[in-house]
Design a protein around this motif. Structure first.
Motif, PDB file in Angstrom:
ATOM      1  N   GLY A   9       0.793  -1.194  -0.102  1.00  0.00           N
ATOM      2  CA  GLY A   9       0.034  -0.015  -0.084  1.00  0.00           C
ATOM      3  C   GLY A   9       0.883   1.394   0.000  1.00  0.00           C
ATOM      4  O   GLY A   9       0.552   2.324  -0.538  1.00  0.00           O
ATOM      5  N   SER A  10       1.944   1.379   0.589  1.00  0.00           N
ATOM      6  CA  SER A  10       2.599   2.712   0.748  1.00  0.00           C
ATOM      7  C   SER A  10       3.643   2.767  -0.280  1.00  0.00           C
ATOM      8  O   SER A  10       3.978   1.811  -1.214  1.00  0.00           O
ATOM      9  N   THR A  11       4.014   4.043  -0.666  1.00  0.00           N
ATOM     10  CA  THR A  11       4.888   4.308  -1.458  1.00  0.00           C
ATOM     11  C   THR A  11       6.402   3.579  -1.368  1.00  0.00           C
ATOM     12  O   THR A  11       6.825   3.037  -2.062  1.00  0.00           O
ATOM     13  N   ILE A  12       6.813   3.673  -0.089  1.00  0.00           N
ATOM     14  CA  ILE A  12       8.181   3.239   0.062  1.00  0.00           C
ATOM     15  C   ILE A  12       8.022   1.700   0.168  1.00  0.00           C
ATOM     16  O   ILE A  12       8.744   0.846  -0.353  1.00  0.00           O
ATOM     17  N   LYS A  15       8.255   0.698  -3.351  1.00  0.00           N
ATOM     18  CA  LYS A  15       9.680   0.864  -3.830  1.00  0.00           C
ATOM     19  C   LYS A  15      10.722   0.042  -3.278  1.00  0.00           C
ATOM     20  O   LYS A  15      11.548  -0.585  -4.044  1.00  0.00           O
ATOM     21  N   LEU A  81       2.948   3.112  -9.086  1.00  0.00           N
ATOM     22  CA  LEU A  81       3.873   4.010  -8.770  1.00  0.00           C
ATOM     23  C   LEU A  81       3.817   5.325  -9.611  1.00  0.00           C
ATOM     24  O   LEU A  81       3.661   6.381  -9.418  1.00  0.00           O
ATOM     25  N   GLU A  84       0.440   7.060  -9.481  1.00  0.00           N
ATOM     26  CA  GLU A  84       0.223   7.972  -8.550  1.00  0.00           C
ATOM     27  C   GLU A  84       1.068   8.962  -8.541  1.00  0.00           C
ATOM     28  O   GLU A  84       0.530  10.237  -8.352  1.00  0.00           O
ATOM     29  N   ASP A  85       2.332   8.739  -9.505  1.00  0.00           N
ATOM     30  CA  ASP A  85       3.325   9.989  -9.175  1.00  0.00           C
ATOM     31  C   ASP A  85       2.746  10.909 -10.254  1.00  0.00           C
ATOM     32  O   ASP A  85       2.611  12.100  -9.987  1.00  0.00           O
ATOM     33  N   LYS A  87      -0.425  11.491 -10.874  1.00  0.00           N
ATOM     34  CA  LYS A  87      -1.776  12.112 -10.233  1.00  0.00           C
ATOM     35  C   LYS A  87      -1.105  13.343  -9.252  1.00  0.00           C
ATOM     36  O   LYS A  87      -1.697  14.342  -9.164  1.00  0.00           O
ATOM     37  N   ALA A  88      -0.019  12.866  -8.612  1.00  0.00           N
ATOM     38  CA  ALA A  88       0.432  13.646  -7.561  1.00  0.00           C
ATOM     39  C   ALA A  88       0.792  15.004  -8.080  1.00  0.00           C
ATOM     40  O   ALA A  88       0.901  16.247  -7.481  1.00  0.00           O
ATOM     41  N   ARG A  89       1.544  14.879  -9.420  1.00  0.00           N
ATOM     42  CA  ARG A  89       1.987  16.125 -10.030  1.00  0.00           C
ATOM     43  C   ARG A  89       0.807  17.376 -10.317  1.00  0.00           C
ATOM     44  O   ARG A  89       1.173  18.444 -10.211  1.00  0.00           O
ATOM     45  N   GLY A  90      -0.308  16.763 -10.476  1.00  0.00           N
ATOM     46  CA  GLY A  90      -1.413  17.822 -10.705  1.00  0.00           C
ATOM     47  C   GLY A  90      -1.574  18.015 -12.112  1.00  0.00           C
ATOM     48  O   GLY A  90      -0.847  17.648 -12.900  1.00  0.00           O
TER      49      GLY A  90
ATOM     50  N   ARG C 110      -0.310  18.440  -6.598  1.00  0.00           N
ATOM     51  CA  ARG C 110      -1.743  18.245  -6.176  1.00  0.00           C
ATOM     52  C   ARG C 110      -1.886  18.523  -4.583  1.00  0.00           C
ATOM     53  O   ARG C 110      -3.008  19.143  -4.306  1.00  0.00           O
ATOM     54  N   ASN C 176       7.425  13.779  -9.343  1.00  0.00           N
ATOM     55  CA  ASN C 176       6.400  13.027  -8.800  1.00  0.00           C
ATOM     56  C   ASN C 176       5.744  13.823  -7.553  1.00  0.00           C
ATOM     57  O   ASN C 176       4.918  13.199  -6.942  1.00  0.00           O
ATOM     58  N   ALA C 177       6.264  14.935  -7.447  1.00  0.00           N
ATOM     59  CA  ALA C 177       5.804  15.773  -6.240  1.00  0.00           C
ATOM     60  C   ALA C 177       5.564  14.906  -5.034  1.00  0.00           C
ATOM     61  O   ALA C 177       4.681  14.788  -4.260  1.00  0.00           O
ATOM     62  N   ASP C 212       1.620   9.601   2.092  1.00  0.00           N
ATOM     63  CA  ASP C 212       0.831   8.825   1.010  1.00  0.00           C
ATOM     64  C   ASP C 212      -0.514   9.268   0.869  1.00  0.00           C
ATOM     65  O   ASP C 212      -1.082   9.555  -0.312  1.00  0.00           O
ATOM     66  N   GLY C 215      -1.650  12.389  -0.900  1.00  0.00           N
ATOM     67  CA  GLY C 215      -1.313  12.243  -2.462  1.00  0.00           C
ATOM     68  C   GLY C 215      -0.072  12.841  -2.944  1.00  0.00           C
ATOM     69  O   GLY C 215       0.007  13.147  -4.217  1.00  0.00           O
ATOM     70  N   GLY C 217       3.535  12.143  -4.279  1.00  0.00           N
ATOM     71  CA  GLY C 217       4.167  10.930  -5.145  1.00  0.00           C
ATOM     72  C   GLY C 217       5.111  10.104  -4.377  1.00  0.00           C
ATOM     73  O   GLY C 217       5.356  10.295  -3.298  1.00  0.00           O
TER      74      GLY C 217
END
Lengths: 245, 640, 264
Positions: A9-12, A15, A81, A84-85, A87-90, C110, C176-177, C212, C215, C217
């Protein structure tokens, strides 16, 4: 369970999975190359080696499944990832963007990853399944009689006189087609580039990287990737240029 | 006229605080959550108070105008925090820290408060270390110290040149913990624009949301102001651009007395002004005076020569010459005034002539460049960024700049103002630094007030209130205050004059710097008292505040603050004029010794001047709280 | 000090409010003094804009000495501008030359929505901090400060991490923000010190989960964050946090459950 939930579930967590599977895959491609380089020796070597691997039966399949699982996890985690990445950027991109420090190899991991995936699929199709070039696949090539014993760690695993598949010819004939050889060379180039960032990066993700030996690590990784690239380049080049018969 | 009761506990100086703590009223633990406490500001004092009060069980609401409590300007304090730990074995003690601080303040602070400050100082260090503040350490792993101005012992704890940052992050982390446990409700982008007083007691505040313009009312059983100092009244100062006096000024206009407004610290080591566009002056930590030597050329004709070309004999290390025993480490007011004096003599360096050298060549000779870099590297970097000069090669140029306000709202020993239920902490109050603050004691005071004093003393007040007795936030007093806030905002937006707010702020700053800065005199102050009201009138007639009041409008934010500065500036001059003596930062040219040192008048002015608002257009009333020094003898400050 | 003034053209992102359509608008900045800070140059331009009856450019700023972490401009594609290791407020106009066109944008990510023009909402950082960026030490309960020695090297390393000013440039610079550098700095500062050990596992798990959840990255180990950081916080701390995270996962999976229960 917390451990599984956090890993997936987590980014780390993801990774960490990428780094661990990446490490396995690096070990595999390195071993794979070393095995293949036997093509430059007496035909007994590579043919005996191939026969030995085939003879492992269930163990071979276990390894294959494990490797495929690693690749699948690596790709799955990388894809999730990446999504997600993004999406995070916007939604609003920068009008001007300048890279400051990021290594060139790191900027194209997803693209090199894609090509490497395509390559692996083709590679398996070509040499393992035989779908890509049926004309030069094992059913259609001759057999070879071992002239000496093939040993692994002192143990004789394939005896002289054994009839084995002529894998060496399969490889050489396969690479005689220029398009195939060229695609292969481009792909191993991109794979090496992928490793250039990946092999360095996995140390960071696994938490065993520091400024103190950042430069040393980078140098070792660069030398490794260059050697890997040249080693892989050597086989199709030799086949194309006629050094291998 | 207000009755100012200092409520100093009886007994020997060293026993006052412990006796007081044992004697004051307590609130039952189960009842604490029924008391609502509003804390305005989340700097060292506000954040530490919010966290500590919530740990005790009170329902705390914390309001900050920043986007995050971690941005408060405590974060910019560089040098360190004093504590009487005597880790250096150099003879430090609570008494010595108390005495240095009281003497540093030129005996214009309240003796009992200062003693208490010194007393709790050691506990502050314990608390901060437990929170994970990474103070400098020695190789053995124990805490390191350095020296600061006005002291002959080494008692300053520090975290490189970012001590304030680290202490604030410590307090902010405690506040964050409290916020997540629900003990503190955090309101960001929320600027307090009025205090609500019901039946003579502080019962709430009116707040404007800086993002939406929404005006909201908040009721409480007690209101704590920890909103910092008002030094931005000078426009050019070492304060953050957002630092303002609005909260304390509105409280003043609701009846809280404003004590010693003319006591503003001018810090000796700041980077000089370069141009009219300038928005900010940057401090170079006082710790630099540990190793840097301050000088100007002996001869005024040398002032523009490259400093390296001026031979040793042609240099005047004036602080070492005039104050041989404290040398470059004399208190801030003394060092600032000395710099002003040599510049007035025409020996100031740099193009403007408003600068002196702070020279590290001796230190570099002694410690090597690497040694100096280890101690002060980040400060040298800051200096380089701003001036484009390499202080390892050429001496720094420095000049005094407005830095701190010793004055502030009047409080009693419990840190409560003369409006019951209104508590004032940190730089926003007046109590501990007298007429001059020593280095590394602002951080000490902010944290002492928030961690170790208010949590006890607020109970003494709250215990007198019935739980749940606070008025509703829609009572007439609240509605009237909210209307007032909306009216002021509307008025500012409706002027639509020609001059931007920055213009008025600059002019106000100029008037105050000229007439109520490092040196003051009757004539100048009289002039300022005519100019400021005129400027204020012009502001309200010709100020330009673009935009609207219903979204983020930084011009409007500044206009609200400058409008208050334009009133406060006048009170400062009034106070400076009324105080017919020189003490600490307040140097009245009419009152000096032949050698140019401050001439105090203990007979007539050993008191706190606490100004009481008397309504629009009426002169405020000057109340006096006599300062009784029971233990220490007021002496002439001597750093020679 | 006296240097010739010059002119530049600013291309500034203007956006009336959260979620509103934004666009770039050009403003000339005339008579720029090289000793001006970038923000002071914006002040002057803003006064001109206001004098024309328009709304000035909203931008975040406060201490203007590089420590509060409020200022947050992306100048010509780099968070905090062209120079290494400084915040926007410490970017001086001497870094530009006559005739330059300077593009000024807000931090983009975001989790950092634009509030107005160049001002963004970075409260996500506070939420991460609240998740575990603290050592629980009730006021008054602290032991004597020197009772726990901390090796100088450890204290210095903790300080390297603790210097973070919470500006968000790491997020702005990351493709990746990702907020990994910010979180790693917090986790490492407290995790390095002996005082931070009891909550070490809980802290890293909670802060990463919150990061996380908000939101941000993931990290692709490109180190744009540390290159853009005004305090030059090292990405070594990210490696450290990854290690701490893995350890905490391991610990949480194999720690026997305590019986617990209320005391007397």
């Amino acid at each position: 369970m917390d451990l599984v939930r956090n890993l997936l579930g987590s980014t780390i967590g993801k990774k960490l999975l990428m780094a661990a599977t990446g490490l396995v895959l690096i070990a595999f491609v390195t071993g794979h190359l070393v095995g293949n380089l036997q093509v430059f020796e007496n035909p007994d070597r590579i043919n005996g080696y191939a026969h030995f691997l085939q003879s492992l039966g269930p163990a071979l399949w276990a390894v294959r499944v494990f490797l495929l699982a690693c690749a699948a996890i690596h790709i799955w985690a990388g894809t999730v990832l990446a999504l997600e990445d993004r999406k995070a950027r916007g939604d609003e991109p920068y009008a001007v963007h300048k890279w400051i420090d990021a290594a060139v190899s790191s900027r194209y991991m997803r693209w090199t990853g894609f090509v490497v995936l395509a390559f692996i699929l083709y590679h398996i199709a070509q040499f393992t399944v035989g779908a890509a070039q049926p004309a030069t696949f094992k059913e259609n090539i001759g057999h070879y009689t071992m002239t000496s014993d093939y040993r692994v760690m002192g143990l004789t695993v394939v005896r002289a006189g054994t009839e084995v598949l002529d894998v060496r010819s399969m490889v050489i004939l396969g690479f005689r087609r220029r398009v195939v050889a060229l695609f292969y060379m481009v792909a191993v180039g991109l794979l090496s580039l992928h490793l250039l960032h990946g092999a360095d990066s996995l140390f960071q993700t696994l938490g065993v990287r520091s400024h103190r030996w950042e430069r040393g690590l980078k140098a070792v990784v660069a030398v490794f990737c260059a050697a890997y690239f040249l080693g892989n380049l050597a086989i199709p080049c030799a086949a194309l240029l006629g050094y291998l018969h | 006229m207000s009755q100012l009761e200092s409520r100093i506990p009886p007994g020997a100086l060293a026993e006052k605080w412990s006796r007081h703590k044992s004697g004051i009223r307590l609130v039952n633990p189960a009842n604490k959550r029924k008391y609502e406490v509003i804390v305005v500001g989340a700097g060292l004092a506000g954040a530490s108070a919010s966290a500590s009060l919530s740990e005790l069980g009170y329902a705390v609401s914390c309001f900050v105008f920043h986007d995050s409590p971690r941005r408060a300007h405590s974060i910019a304090a560089q040098g360190g925090i004093n504590a009487a730990k005597n880790y250096q074995n150099d003879g430090d003690s609570v008494y010595r820290l108390f005495y240095d601080t009281a003497k540093g303040g030129d005996f214009r602070s309240r003796e009992a408060n200062v003693y208490r400050l010194a007393e709790v100082s050691a506990q502050i260090i314990d608390q901060c270390v437990a929170q994970g503040v990474p103070f400098a350490r020695e190789y053995g792993g124990l805490l390191a110290n350095r020296s600061f101005g006005g002291a002959q012992v080494s008692r300053t704890f520090y975290a490189r040149g970012q001590t304030g940052q680290q202490l604030l992050l410590g307090a902010y982390s405690a506040l964050s913990r409290a916020a997540v446990s629900g003990g503190v409700r955090l309101h960001t982008h929320a600027e307090m624009l009025d205090l609500v007083v019901v039946g003579g007691h502080a019962k709430g505040i009116v707040v404007r949301n800086l993002l939406t313009g929404e005006v909201t009312r908040h009721a409480a059983d007690a209101v704590v102001l920890a909103t910092g100092g008002y030094g931005n009244v000078f426009n050019l100062s070492t304060y953050a651009r957002g630092s303002n006096a609005t909260a304390i000024w509105r409280a003043y206009k609701r009846g809280a007395c404003f004590a010693n407004p003319c006591f503003t610290q001018i810090h000796p080591t700041c980077i000089p002004v370069t141009g009219d566009y300038q928005s900010k002056l940057t401090l170079m930590s006082e710790s630099l005076r540990n190793d840097g030597r301050i000088w100007v050329p002996r001869n005024r004709d040398d002032r523009l020569k490259p400093p390296a070309s001026i031979p040793e004999v042609e240099r005047d290390y004036y602080l070492e010459r005039i104050y041989p025993s404290f040398g470059n480490l004399c208190p801030r007011d003394v060092a600032s005034r000395a710099a002003k004096r040599v510049c007035d003599e025409g020996r100031g360096v740099g193009e403007s002539g408003l600068g002196v050298y702070l020279d590290f060549s001796d230190a570099i000779g002694r410690l090597g460049e690497a040694g100096v870099r280890e101690r002060y590297g980040n400060l040298f970097d800051i200096y380089h960024e701003i001036t484009n000069e390499d202080a390892y090669k050429v001496p720094m140029r420095i000049f005094p700049a407005a830095h701190y306000a010793m004055g502030g709202l009047w409080v009693d020993y419990n840190l409560m103002s003369n409006v019951p239920g209104l508590f004032v902490l940190g730089e926003a109050n007046f109590s501990d630094h007298g007429a001059n603050r020593l280095g590394a004691s602002a951080l000490m005071q902010g944290l002492a007030d928030g961690y170790f004093i208010l949590p006890y003393t607020i109970g003494d007040y709250l215990a007198t209130l019935k739980p749940g007795s606070r008025p509703p936030a829609d009572g007439p007093e609240f509605m009237q205050a909210a209307d007032g806030v909306a009216t002021v905002t509307k008025r500012l937006l409706s002027v639509r004059g020609r001059q931007p707010v920055s213009h008025f702020h600059k002019r106000l700053g100029h008037i105050l710097w000229q007439h109520c800065g490092m040196a003051r005199n009757r004539e100048g102050l009289g002039k300022a008292l005519q100019e400021i009201p005129a400027l204020r009138e012009e502001f309200w007639a010709n100020g330009l505040v673009p935009g609207t009041g219903d979204s983020l409008n930084q011009s409007l934010e500044r206009a609200v603050r400058v409008a208050d500065f334009l009133e406060l500036g006048e009170l400062m001059c009034r106070d400076a004029l009324a105080r017919e003596e020189s003490c600490g930062c307040h140097f009245r040219e009419e009152h000096q010794y032949p050698d140019g040192e401050c001439k105090r008048d203990d007979e007539n002015f050993a008191h706190v001047a606490a100004w009481e608002y008397a309504g629009e257009g009426t002169a405020p009333v000057r109340n006096a709280e006599p300062l009784a020094y029971e233990t220490v003898k007021m002496s002439v400050r001597n750093y020679k | 000090m006296t240097s010739k003034t010059f002119n530049v053209i600013l291309r500034v992102w203007r956006q009336a409010g959260p979620g509103r359509e934004g666009r770039f608008v050009e403003y000339p900045a005339r008579g720029v003094n090289p000793d001006m800070s970038f923000l002071e140059m914006l002040d002057v331009v803003n006064d001109e804009i206001a004098a024309r009856g328009e709304e000035p450019i909203a931008f975040s700023h406060d201490c203007r000495e590089g420590i509060c972490g409020t200022c947050s401009l992306v100048i010509n594609g780099k968070p905090h501008g062209p120079n290494h290791g400084v915040a926007s407020c410490q970017t001086y106009m001497r870094s530009f030359k006559d005739g330059d066109r300077i593009v000024v944008e807000p931090f983009r990510a975001r989790p950092f929505p634009v509030i107005k023009d160049l001002v963004t909402d970075r409260s996500a950082f506070d939420a991460i901090q609240q998740a575990g960026g603290f050592i629980t030490a009730r006021t008054g309960s602290a032991p004597e400060a020197n009772s726990v020695p901390v090796p100088k090297e450890v204290a210095e390393l903790a300080m390297d991490a603790a210097q973070c000013i919470g500006c968000g440039a790491c997020v702005a610079a990351c493709k990746n923000a990702s907020a990994m550098l910010f979180v790693a700095a917090k986790v490492s500062h407290l995790g390095l010190l002996p005082q931070g050990q009891p909550e070490r596992d809980r802290r890293v798990l909670a802060m990463v989960a919150t990061m996380d959840g908000l939101g941000f990255g993931g990290c692709t180990n490109q180190y744009e964050c540390s290159a853009a950081c005004p305090k030059l916080i090292s990405h070594d701390f990210i490696a450290r946090m990854n290690r701490d995270y893995a350890k905490a996962l391991f610990h949480s999976a194999f720690r026997p459950a305590a019986a617990g229960g209320a005391g007397a």
